[in-house]
Design an enzyme around this catalytic site. Structure first.
Site, short mmCIF file in Angstrom:
data_model
loop_
_atom_site.label_atom_id
_atom_site.label_comp_id
_atom_site.label_asym_id
_atom_site.label_seq_id
_atom_site.Cartn_x
_atom_site.Cartn_y
_atom_site.Cartn_z
N ASP A 440 -1.74 1.68 6.57
CA ASP A 440 -2.47 1.12 5.43
C ASP A 440 -2.40 2.14 4.29
OD1 ASP A 440 -4.31 0.22 3.57
OD2 ASP A 440 -5.80 -0.38 5.08
N HIS A 441 -1.69 1.78 3.20
CA HIS A 441 -1.46 2.74 2.13
C HIS A 441 -2.72 3.02 1.31
CE1 HIS A 441 1.21 5.39 0.27
NE2 HIS A 441 2.13 4.57 -0.23
N ARG A 442 -3.79 2.27 1.53
CA ARG A 442 -5.06 2.61 0.89
C ARG A 442 -5.65 3.85 1.54
NH1 ARG A 442 -8.36 -2.76 2.00
NH2 ARG A 442 -7.48 -2.22 4.03
N VAL A 444 -3.72 5.90 3.97
CA VAL A 444 -2.71 6.88 4.36
C VAL A 444 -1.63 6.92 3.29
CG1 VAL A 444 -1.08 7.57 6.16
CG2 VAL A 444 -3.18 6.33 6.78
#
Length: 470
Positions: A440-442, A444
């Protein structure tokens, strides 16, 4: 003196067998009206959006009424079975109108002679009436069929006769969908051996009569994923088949759509030499401390991921949209994706970060066995933080896995294959695999995700790092 029927009859309602579940499908009834039950006895099996669960009854008594047929989806809190806790002490009450489906709403009871119940109970398929007998049974209050039901019952009886059953002979019990399947496949139900409760013919019985038994499924190299069931035979001339979306499949679809369109996914890949890991697996299989435990590459991959999370704890988190907070987890509930006959499930190993290698092997073995048997509980699938999905068992090199809802990362493990690889300056045959990490780029960013994946790969290339990095 008339007994208070509210004290005599107990309504058992569909419980919430998970956290926040709103409905469940009745898969199978283990009892029928007239059966004696005891406190704690399992009366039915239901399938929630998470798993199949057996429900025990909390009363002693006699089954008075089953409110729904098998295959019906029922809201949590709805009465599904009525138990007479004081049998023989008076007439049964009519079922409460609010508890009965519209199709079974009470109608006026026609006058009938009051005759004793026969000693032997004729098997009843809920909702389809009783096979004809020479002994009349007293009509149950509140359950007299409406005209439409009577017509349906007549049609079913006519269809049964149409299958070559002579009048007065014992007629095979089967649901209308099963009868239709038998008709489509040209199977005479009278020739089918029933395996369902009370001699009910199931879809599997019809398929068994229509085709030879399938060959045993091959044993997978990595037993972390259960084999999928064989597809059902298609009727001759059929151009398409429609399968209801429900249960685990429905829940999985909703979760995957929600995850894919809520969490911005990033997937990174790495191809690596795992020859030393494969050798270590062989050594551990011969280790007396691992005797009787499931030892395979997945075990060491799981341990490598746990060490990588310990070195990079920021990857083990959750996004709380309502509170606008990042929830850092100081524990790891390690999910293992498993394909089962009911669909994809992701049970997890609680507090996997605290387990030794033998303890992790035991937990992994129990998780796999339970999933294959269809006994995974809803609690076992809740609270996961990070997941592993082993697509390599199907010969696939890797993929771009979708995050399990509410989790921060998922590691896909590809097939381990003997390939040419540059080792110590020379091209040699080595055991090679490809890993893919979605996150999850939010939560990581690219640097953190890359470090986690690189650490997992470094451990699998040099397993001694399990000691030096742990």
């Amino acid at each position: 003196m008339t007994q208070d029927t509210s004290l005599r009859f107990r309504e058992f309602k569909m419980p919430d067998v998970g956290e926040g579940l709103t409905e469940a499908e009745i898969l199978k009834w283990y009892v029928q009206p007239g059966d004696t039950v005891t406190d704690g006895q399992v009366v039915c099996e239901v399938e929630t959006a998470k798993a199949a669960v057996e429900l025990p009854i909390p009363y002693d008594g006699v089954v008075h009424e089953l409110r729904f047929e098998e295959g019906t989806t029922v809201d949590v809190g709805t009465s599904i079975i009525t138990i007479d806790v004081a049998p023989g002490s008076g007439d049964a009450p009519a079922a409460p109108a609010a508890e009965v489906p519209a199709a079974q709403a009470p109608v006026a009871e026609p006058p009938a002679a009051e005759e004793a119940e026969p000693k032997g109970r004729t098997p009843v398929l809920v909702g389809y009436g009783v096979a004809e007998t020479s002994t009349k049974r007293r009509a149950r209050k509140g359950t007299s069929p409406v005209p439409e039901q009577a017509a349906a019952a007549a049609a079913i009886q006519s269809e049964m006769n149409g299958h070559g059953v002579a009048p007065g002979a014992a007629r095979p019990l089967a649901k209308p969908p099963v009868r239709k399947l038998a008709k489509d496949l040209g199977i005479d139900l009278a020739t089918v051996t029933p395996t369902g409760p009370d001699g009910v013919i199931t879809r599997e019985d019809v398929h068994a009569a229509a085709a030879p038994a399938p060959a045993p499924a091959p044993v997978l190299a990595e037993p972390a994923v259960a084999a999928q069931p064989a597809p059902e035979p298609v009727a001759a001339g059929a151009r398409e088949t429609r399968i209801p979306i429900k249960g685990v499949r429905k829940a999985t679809a909703a979760a995957m759509v929600g995850s894919a369109f809520t969490a911005p996914h990033v997937t990174e890949f790495i191809t690596l030499d795992v020859t030393r890991t494969v050798k270590l697996v062989d050594e551990l299989k011969a280790d007396k401390n691992m005797a009787g435990l499931r030892v395979n590459p997945l075990l060491l991959i799981a341990k490598a991921l746990l060490v990588a999370i310990k070195r990079n704890p920021g990857v083990n988190a959750a996004w709380d949209e309502a509170a606008q907070e990042i929830v850092q987890k100081h524990y790891v509930n390690l999910g293992i994706a498993a394909a089962t006959p009911r669909g994809l499930i992701v049970p997890n190993i609680k507090d996997a970060h605290d387990k030794t290698l033998p303890e992790l092997a035991q937990a992994l073995g129990e998780l796999v066995s339970t999933a294959r048997e269809g006994k995974t509980t809803p609690a076992a699938m809740q609270g996961g933080t990070v997941t592993i999905t082993n697509v390599g068992v199907f010969g696939v090199d890797t993929g771009t896995p979708i995050l399990n809802s509410g989790e921060s990362a998922i590691l896909a493990v590809g097939a381990i294959k003997l390939q040419p690889w540059v080792h110590k300056g020379k091209v040699k045959p080595r055991q090679v695999t490809t890993l893919a990490l979605s996150f999850d780029h939010r939560l990581v960013d690219g640097e953190l995700g890359s470090k986690v994946l690189a650490d997992v790969a470094a451990i699998l290339e040099q397993p001694k790092r399990l000691i030096t990095w742990a």
